[in-house]
Scaffold this motif. Sequence first.
Motif, mmCIF file in Angstrom:
data_model
loop_
_atom_site.group_PDB
_atom_site.id
_atom_site.type_symbol
_atom_site.label_atom_id
_atom_site.label_comp_id
_atom_site.label_asym_id
_atom_site.label_seq_id
_atom_site.Cartn_x
_atom_site.Cartn_y
_atom_site.Cartn_z
ATOM 1 N N MET A 1 0.822 -1.189 0.000
ATOM 2 C CA MET A 1 0.000 0.000 0.000
ATOM 3 C C MET A 1 0.867 1.255 0.000
ATOM 4 O O MET A 1 0.472 2.260 -0.556
ATOM 5 C CB MET A 1 -0.886 -0.064 1.247
ATOM 6 N N ALA A 2 2.045 1.158 0.613
ATOM 7 C CA ALA A 2 2.937 2.320 0.674
ATOM 8 C C ALA A 2 3.367 2.754 -0.722
ATOM 9 O O ALA A 2 3.506 3.941 -0.995
ATOM 10 C CB ALA A 2 4.149 2.008 1.538
ATOM 11 N N ARG A 3 3.572 1.804 -1.609
ATOM 12 C CA ARG A 3 3.963 2.164 -2.974
ATOM 13 C C ARG A 3 2.864 2.933 -3.691
ATOM 14 O O ARG A 3 3.129 3.849 -4.436
ATOM 15 C CB ARG A 3 4.316 0.919 -3.785
ATOM 16 N N MET A 4 1.622 2.551 -3.481
ATOM 17 C CA MET A 4 0.506 3.260 -4.111
ATOM 18 C C MET A 4 0.431 4.691 -3.587
ATOM 19 O O MET A 4 0.155 5.615 -4.347
ATOM 20 C CB MET A 4 -0.824 2.547 -3.843
ATOM 21 N N LYS B 1 -5.324 8.180 -11.739
ATOM 22 C CA LYS B 1 -6.506 7.354 -11.979
ATOM 23 C C LYS B 1 -6.145 5.869 -11.953
ATOM 24 O O LYS B 1 -6.842 5.053 -11.351
ATOM 25 C CB LYS B 1 -7.131 7.727 -13.329
ATOM 26 N N ARG B 2 -5.025 5.515 -12.581
ATOM 27 C CA ARG B 2 -4.592 4.116 -12.614
ATOM 28 C C ARG B 2 -4.189 3.646 -11.216
ATOM 29 O O ARG B 2 -4.514 2.530 -10.807
ATOM 30 C CB ARG B 2 -3.428 3.953 -13.593
ATOM 31 N N ALA B 3 -3.507 4.479 -10.448
ATOM 32 C CA ALA B 3 -3.122 4.115 -9.082
ATOM 33 C C ALA B 3 -4.362 3.871 -8.231
ATOM 34 O O ALA B 3 -4.401 2.923 -7.435
ATOM 35 C CB ALA B 3 -2.250 5.203 -8.464
ATOM 36 N N ASN B 4 -5.384 4.708 -8.398
ATOM 37 C CA ASN B 4 -6.629 4.513 -7.656
ATOM 38 C C ASN B 4 -7.310 3.207 -8.051
ATOM 39 O O ASN B 4 -7.829 2.481 -7.193
ATOM 40 C CB ASN B 4 -7.583 5.692 -7.874
ATOM 41 N N ALA B 5 -7.298 2.885 -9.340
ATOM 42 C CA ALA B 5 -7.896 1.643 -9.816
ATOM 43 C C ALA B 5 -7.135 0.437 -9.270
ATOM 44 O O ALA B 5 -7.746 -0.572 -8.867
ATOM 45 C CB ALA B 5 -7.920 1.616 -11.342
ATOM 46 N N MET B 6 -5.815 0.540 -9.232
ATOM 47 C CA MET B 6 -5.005 -0.560 -8.694
ATOM 48 C C MET B 6 -5.261 -0.739 -7.202
ATOM 49 O O MET B 6 -5.355 -1.872 -6.712
ATOM 50 C CB MET B 6 -3.523 -0.306 -8.970
ATOM 51 N N THR B 7 -5.382 0.351 -6.478
ATOM 52 C CA THR B 7 -5.677 0.272 -5.051
ATOM 53 C C THR B 7 -7.039 -0.370 -4.825
ATOM 54 O O THR B 7 -7.198 -1.227 -3.951
ATOM 55 C CB THR B 7 -5.628 1.671 -4.404
ATOM 56 N N LYS B 8 -8.025 0.028 -5.622
ATOM 57 C CA LYS B 8 -9.358 -0.560 -5.507
ATOM 58 C C LYS B 8 -9.300 -2.058 -5.778
ATOM 59 O O LYS B 8 -9.895 -2.855 -5.039
ATOM 60 C CB LYS B 8 -10.326 0.110 -6.468
ATOM 61 N N SER B 9 -8.574 -2.456 -6.810
ATOM 62 C CA SER B 9 -8.447 -3.881 -7.130
ATOM 63 C C SER B 9 -7.797 -4.641 -5.983
ATOM 64 O O SER B 9 -8.236 -5.735 -5.632
ATOM 65 C CB SER B 9 -7.632 -4.077 -8.408
ATOM 66 N N LEU B 10 -6.763 -4.069 -5.414
ATOM 67 C CA LEU B 10 -6.088 -4.707 -4.296
ATOM 68 C C LEU B 10 -7.026 -4.867 -3.107
ATOM 69 O O LEU B 10 -7.089 -5.936 -2.481
ATOM 70 C CB LEU B 10 -4.853 -3.908 -3.882
ATOM 71 N N LEU B 11 -7.788 -3.816 -2.807
ATOM 72 C CA LEU B 11 -8.735 -3.899 -1.698
ATOM 73 C C LEU B 11 -9.842 -4.919 -1.978
ATOM 74 O O LEU B 11 -10.276 -5.633 -1.071
ATOM 75 C CB LEU B 11 -9.337 -2.526 -1.416
ATOM 76 N N ASP B 12 -10.277 -5.001 -3.235
ATOM 77 C CA ASP B 12 -11.274 -6.016 -3.595
ATOM 78 C C ASP B 12 -10.733 -7.419 -3.400
ATOM 79 O O ASP B 12 -11.456 -8.319 -2.946
ATOM 80 C CB ASP B 12 -11.733 -5.827 -5.043
ATOM 81 N N ILE B 13 -9.482 -7.621 -3.745
ATOM 82 C CA ILE B 13 -8.855 -8.939 -3.585
ATOM 83 C C ILE B 13 -8.732 -9.301 -2.106
ATOM 84 O O ILE B 13 -8.981 -10.430 -1.709
ATOM 85 C CB ILE B 13 -7.475 -8.976 -4.272
ATOM 86 N N LEU B 14 -8.328 -8.332 -1.309
ATOM 87 C CA LEU B 14 -8.094 -8.576 0.115
ATOM 88 C C LEU B 14 -9.391 -8.652 0.922
ATOM 89 O O LEU B 14 -9.386 -9.187 2.031
ATOM 90 C CB LEU B 14 -7.191 -7.505 0.698
#
Length: 73
Positions: free
Chosen positions: A1-4, A59-72
């Motif tokens: 998460m720190a990288r995002m 926008k892409r970083a936000n989408a990646m964060t959302k995907s990560l949260l969905d996975i977790l």
Amino acid sequence: MARMDGIASLAVAGLNASTTRFEASAKRVVQDPGADLASELVTQKMAAMDFEANAAVLKRANAMTKSLLDILA
């Protein structure tokens, strides 16, 4: 998460920098009757393109964060 967070911070810094460059160029055009309009137009166009690129990164970083949260979740 720190990288995002780091990516988002860099993108926001890029948005701010491109906005500052655009505003400075626009101010020169308005205040300096001898301003090189062609050069200022190029500066403004490049600042606008930089802004768009940084917005896309954010926008892409936000989408990646959302995907990560969905996975977790």
